[in-house]
Design a protein around this motif. Structure first.
Motif, PDB file in Angstrom:
ATOM      1  N   MET A 181      14.699  70.587  11.624  1.00  0.00           N
ATOM      2  CA  MET A 181      13.825  69.471  11.263  1.00  0.00           C
ATOM      3  C   MET A 181      13.489  68.587  12.475  1.00  0.00           C
ATOM      4  SD  MET A 181      12.661  69.237   8.110  1.00  0.00           S
ATOM      5  CE  MET A 181      12.321  71.012   8.182  1.00  0.00           C
ATOM      6  N   THR A 182      14.286  68.675  13.537  1.00  0.00           N
ATOM      7  CA  THR A 182      14.030  67.817  14.706  1.00  0.00           C
ATOM      8  C   THR A 182      12.740  68.188  15.425  1.00  0.00           C
ATOM      9  OG1 THR A 182      15.338  69.255  16.158  1.00  0.00           O
ATOM     10  CG2 THR A 182      16.491  67.444  15.059  1.00  0.00           C
ATOM     11  N   THR A 183      12.271  69.414  15.267  1.00  0.00           N
ATOM     12  CA  THR A 183      11.046  69.837  15.951  1.00  0.00           C
ATOM     13  C   THR A 183       9.834  69.870  15.030  1.00  0.00           C
ATOM     14  OG1 THR A 183      11.604  72.164  15.546  1.00  0.00           O
ATOM     15  CG2 THR A 183      12.321  71.201  17.647  1.00  0.00           C
ATOM     16  N   LYS A 184      10.017  69.523  13.772  1.00  0.00           N
ATOM     17  CA  LYS A 184       8.888  69.562  12.819  1.00  0.00           C
ATOM     18  C   LYS A 184       7.860  68.491  13.177  1.00  0.00           C
ATOM     19  CE  LYS A 184       9.189  67.538   8.854  1.00  0.00           C
ATOM     20  NZ  LYS A 184       8.020  66.630   8.980  1.00  0.00           N
ATOM     21  N   PRO A 185       6.589  68.871  13.342  1.00  0.00           N
ATOM     22  CA  PRO A 185       5.556  67.847  13.556  1.00  0.00           C
ATOM     23  C   PRO A 185       5.513  66.867  12.384  1.00  0.00           C
ATOM     24  CG  PRO A 185       4.701  70.029  14.069  1.00  0.00           C
ATOM     25  CD  PRO A 185       6.031  70.233  13.407  1.00  0.00           C
ATOM     26  N   PRO A 186       5.244  65.600  12.647  1.00  0.00           N
ATOM     27  CA  PRO A 186       5.297  64.596  11.563  1.00  0.00           C
ATOM     28  C   PRO A 186       4.312  64.835  10.438  1.00  0.00           C
ATOM     29  CG  PRO A 186       4.409  63.653  13.595  1.00  0.00           C
ATOM     30  CD  PRO A 186       4.956  64.989  13.954  1.00  0.00           C
ATOM     31  N   THR A 187       3.222  65.544  10.708  1.00  0.00           N
ATOM     32  CA  THR A 187       2.225  65.787   9.656  1.00  0.00           C
ATOM     33  C   THR A 187       2.529  67.035   8.833  1.00  0.00           C
ATOM     34  OG1 THR A 187       0.835  66.944  11.266  1.00  0.00           O
ATOM     35  CG2 THR A 187       0.383  64.592  10.897  1.00  0.00           C
ATOM     36  N   VAL A 188       3.611  67.752   9.191  1.00  0.00           N
ATOM     37  CA  VAL A 188       4.012  68.954   8.457  1.00  0.00           C
ATOM     38  C   VAL A 188       5.085  68.575   7.449  1.00  0.00           C
ATOM     39  CG1 VAL A 188       5.114  71.221   8.657  1.00  0.00           C
ATOM     40  CG2 VAL A 188       3.416  70.501  10.353  1.00  0.00           C
ATOM     41  N   LEU A 189       4.942  69.088   6.219  1.00  0.00           N
ATOM     42  CA  LEU A 189       5.914  68.799   5.168  1.00  0.00           C
ATOM     43  C   LEU A 189       7.125  69.728   5.287  1.00  0.00           C
ATOM     44  CD1 LEU A 189       3.379  68.403   2.237  1.00  0.00           C
ATOM     45  CD2 LEU A 189       4.681  66.569   3.325  1.00  0.00           C
ATOM     46  N   PRO A 190       8.303  69.271   4.823  1.00  0.00           N
ATOM     47  CA  PRO A 190       9.502  70.114   4.914  1.00  0.00           C
ATOM     48  C   PRO A 190       9.674  71.012   3.702  1.00  0.00           C
ATOM     49  CG  PRO A 190      10.104  67.902   4.239  1.00  0.00           C
ATOM     50  CD  PRO A 190       8.613  67.901   4.401  1.00  0.00           C
ATOM     51  N   GLY A 191      10.236  72.195   3.934  1.00  0.00           N
ATOM     52  CA  GLY A 191      10.550  73.121   2.852  1.00  0.00           C
ATOM     53  C   GLY A 191      11.893  73.783   3.096  1.00  0.00           C
ATOM     54  N   PHE A 192      12.488  74.357   2.064  1.00  0.00           N
ATOM     55  CA  PHE A 192      13.857  74.889   2.139  1.00  0.00           C
ATOM     56  C   PHE A 192      13.931  76.179   1.340  1.00  0.00           C
ATOM     57  CE2 PHE A 192      18.507  74.705   1.123  1.00  0.00           C
ATOM     58  CZ  PHE A 192      18.987  74.504   2.415  1.00  0.00           C
ATOM     59  N   LYS A 193      14.657  77.158   1.886  1.00  0.00           N
ATOM     60  CA  LYS A 193      14.771  78.454   1.220  1.00  0.00           C
ATOM     61  C   LYS A 193      16.225  78.726   0.839  1.00  0.00           C
ATOM     62  CE  LYS A 193      13.275  83.288   1.644  1.00  0.00           C
ATOM     63  NZ  LYS A 193      12.563  84.248   2.521  1.00  0.00           N
ATOM     64  N   LEU A 194      16.414  79.255  -0.367  1.00  0.00           N
ATOM     65  CA  LEU A 194      17.726  79.624  -0.879  1.00  0.00           C
ATOM     66  C   LEU A 194      17.750  81.120  -1.164  1.00  0.00           C
ATOM     67  CD1 LEU A 194      17.743  76.584  -3.200  1.00  0.00           C
ATOM     68  CD2 LEU A 194      19.656  76.997  -1.656  1.00  0.00           C
ATOM     69  N   PHE A 195      18.895  81.751  -0.935  1.00  0.00           N
ATOM     70  CA  PHE A 195      19.046  83.186  -1.135  1.00  0.00           C
ATOM     71  C   PHE A 195      20.119  83.417  -2.199  1.00  0.00           C
ATOM     72  CE2 PHE A 195      17.434  82.475   3.069  1.00  0.00           C
ATOM     73  CZ  PHE A 195      16.539  83.509   3.306  1.00  0.00           C
ATOM     74  N   PHE A 196      19.726  83.983  -3.332  1.00  0.00           N
ATOM     75  CA  PHE A 196      20.670  84.190  -4.426  1.00  0.00           C
ATOM     76  C   PHE A 196      21.871  85.032  -3.991  1.00  0.00           C
ATOM     77  CE2 PHE A 196      16.902  83.385  -7.274  1.00  0.00           C
ATOM     78  CZ  PHE A 196      17.444  82.287  -7.921  1.00  0.00           C
ATOM     79  N   HIS A 197      21.644  86.033  -3.141  1.00  0.00           N
ATOM     80  CA  HIS A 197      22.719  86.956  -2.772  1.00  0.00           C
ATOM     81  C   HIS A 197      23.336  86.615  -1.414  1.00  0.00           C
ATOM     82  CE1 HIS A 197      21.498  89.238  -6.247  1.00  0.00           C
ATOM     83  NE2 HIS A 197      20.260  89.298  -5.779  1.00  0.00           N
ATOM     84  N   GLU A 198      22.524  86.476  -0.376  1.00  0.00           N
ATOM     85  CA  GLU A 198      23.065  86.237   0.965  1.00  0.00           C
ATOM     86  C   GLU A 198      23.832  84.915   1.058  1.00  0.00           C
ATOM     87  OE1 GLU A 198      20.092  87.282   0.267  1.00  0.00           O
ATOM     88  OE2 GLU A 198      19.402  88.866   1.645  1.00  0.00           O
ATOM     89  N   ASP A 199      23.325  83.863   0.402  1.00  0.00           N
ATOM     90  CA  ASP A 199      23.998  82.565   0.491  1.00  0.00           C
ATOM     91  C   ASP A 199      25.354  82.554  -0.211  1.00  0.00           C
ATOM     92  OD1 ASP A 199      21.931  81.511   1.952  1.00  0.00           O
ATOM     93  OD2 ASP A 199      21.057  80.358   0.305  1.00  0.00           O
ATOM     94  N   THR A 200      25.538  83.456  -1.171  1.00  0.00           N
ATOM     95  CA  THR A 200      26.775  83.463  -1.963  1.00  0.00           C
ATOM     96  C   THR A 200      27.661  84.667  -1.657  1.00  0.00           C
ATOM     97  OG1 THR A 200      25.650  84.618  -3.775  1.00  0.00           O
ATOM     98  CG2 THR A 200      25.638  82.204  -3.835  1.00  0.00           C
ATOM     99  N   ARG A 201      27.350  85.370  -0.565  1.00  0.00           N
ATOM    100  CA  ARG A 201      28.035  86.626  -0.250  1.00  0.00           C
ATOM    101  C   ARG A 201      29.535  86.426  -0.049  1.00  0.00           C
ATOM    102  NH1 ARG A 201      25.032  89.368   4.344  1.00  0.00           N
ATOM    103  NH2 ARG A 201      23.608  89.868   2.627  1.00  0.00           N
ATOM    104  N   HIS A 202      29.933  85.318   0.519  1.00  0.00           N
ATOM    105  CA  HIS A 202      31.352  85.077   0.795  1.00  0.00           C
ATOM    106  C   HIS A 202      31.919  84.037  -0.179  1.00  0.00           C
ATOM    107  CE1 HIS A 202      30.940  87.529   4.349  1.00  0.00           C
ATOM    108  NE2 HIS A 202      29.923  86.781   4.759  1.00  0.00           N
ATOM    109  N   SER A 203      31.483  84.156  -1.424  1.00  0.00           N
ATOM    110  CA  SER A 203      31.974  83.301  -2.518  1.00  0.00           C
ATOM    111  C   SER A 203      31.570  81.844  -2.367  1.00  0.00           C
ATOM    112  CB  SER A 203      33.507  83.392  -2.636  1.00  0.00           C
ATOM    113  OG  SER A 203      33.896  84.719  -2.895  1.00  0.00           O
ATOM    114  N   ALA A 204      30.615  81.574  -1.494  1.00  0.00           N
ATOM    115  CA  ALA A 204      30.111  80.205  -1.381  1.00  0.00           C
ATOM    116  C   ALA A 204      29.185  79.929  -2.564  1.00  0.00           C
ATOM    117  CB  ALA A 204      29.351  80.025  -0.076  1.00  0.00           C
TER     118      ALA A 204
END
Length: 310
Positions: A266-289
């Motif tokens: 987010m530190t390099t995002k231009p101020p006129t660009v909106l932020p977005g976030f991606k979640l992964f059903f499998h990769e994010d929870t692979r190690h029981s997280a």
């Protein structure tokens, strides 16, 4: 009767007839007829073109599923699209109800490959039949279709231009995936690809012109970023009328790891660009997280405008 008398009577009769004719036209005998004034033709009324509807990002949070036909590895939006759409509805229902949500179907339209293909560009494009089916599902959800571009060795702009007939629709935008944009001699997937703010700006210029000339809502232009090296010199991406740009952070891992990646990118995002976030059903929870909850995601700073699940 003499000849002179006959001529005199004929002249008098002729004068009388002329007088009657003139009187019938509204002019008394002996008066000089006056031509009626010529009225100018009315000017055509020129109205201003209708204002385009606002961008969905101006009025709601975007929440979407990605996918492509035939492979679950690219996301949930595959196979039975109606069933996937219902799953997306259930996912959206987990979000707080104090803000409107626009569903998003993100189709991997240009897919990078490890084989060069006929033109050596290491990518293939979705058929019109596929795009039509995914657009129909987006509309069934009263949502938005984003055409995701993994360009392989091609450039982003010609890949986006290849979908012009779809981008003239008011509910179709693009998602650019520079992780899969590789240099000549590099095979996609073996190392991260990259792009620059200047290259992203060429796409934004094209989309902005398209939206303004056709009086369309803002074109949503997402660009995904998984690591700092994937998008370089972001300041080269400038604001464009008719374009809503969104930077989606694609980091994989536990909530703590994903939040750390978020803060870094987010530190390099231009101020006129909106932020977005991606979640992964499998990769994010692979190690029981645990998968981050909607509330946890919405509490990120800055607050995401688009949340994508894969």
């Amino acid at each position: 009767m003499s000849v002179d008398q006959t001529l005199t009577r004929r002249v008098a009769l002729l004068v009388a007839l002329v007088g009657l004719s003139v009187s019938a036209c509204g002019v008394s005998a002996g008066e000089t007829p006056v031509a009626a004034p010529v009225r100018p033709a009315p000017r055509p009324v020129v109205t201003a073109p209708p204002s385009p509807p606002p961008s969905p990002l101006a009025t709601s949070l975007l929440v979407g599923f990605s996918g492509a036909p035939g492979t679950q590895a690219l996301g949930e939006m595959t196979g039975d699209l109606d069933a996937a759409g219902q799953k997306l509805r259930r996912q959206i229902a987990d979000f707080p109800h104090d803000r409107a949500v626009t569903p998003v179907v993100e189709l991997i339209a240009t897919t990078a490959h490890r084989e060069p293909g006929a033109d050596g560009m290491y990518r293939s494009r979705a058929s019109d039949t596929t795009i039509r089916a995914y657009l129909a599902q987006a509309r069934a959800l009263h949502g938005l279709l984003l055409l995701n571009i993994q360009p392989g060795r091609a450039d982003f702009l010609p890949e986006v231009q290849a979908y012009r007939q779809w981008l003239t629709q008011p509910d179709v935008g693009v998602a650019l995936d520079p992780e899969w944009a590789v240099d000549p001699g590099v095979v996609p997937g073996r190392t991260f690809g990259h792009t620059t703010g200047a290259e992203l700006d060429t796409v934004a210029t094209y989309l902005g012109d398209l939206a303004q000339h056709a009086h369309l809502p803002d074109k949503v232009m997402v660009y995904h970023q998984v690591a700092a090296t994937v998008v370089r010199d972001e300041t080269g991406l400038t604001p464009h009328p008719g374009v809503s740009a969104v930077k989606v952070v694609d980091g994989i891992g536990s909530p703590a790891a994903k939040t750390a990646t978020w803060k870094t990118l987010m530190t390099t995002k231009p101020p006129t660009v909106l932020p977005g976030f991606k979640l992964f059903f499998h990769e994010d929870t692979r190690h029981s997280a645990p998968l981050m909850t909607p509330t946890q995601v919405l509490n990120l700073t800055p607050h995401p405008a688009y949340i994508l699940y894969e």
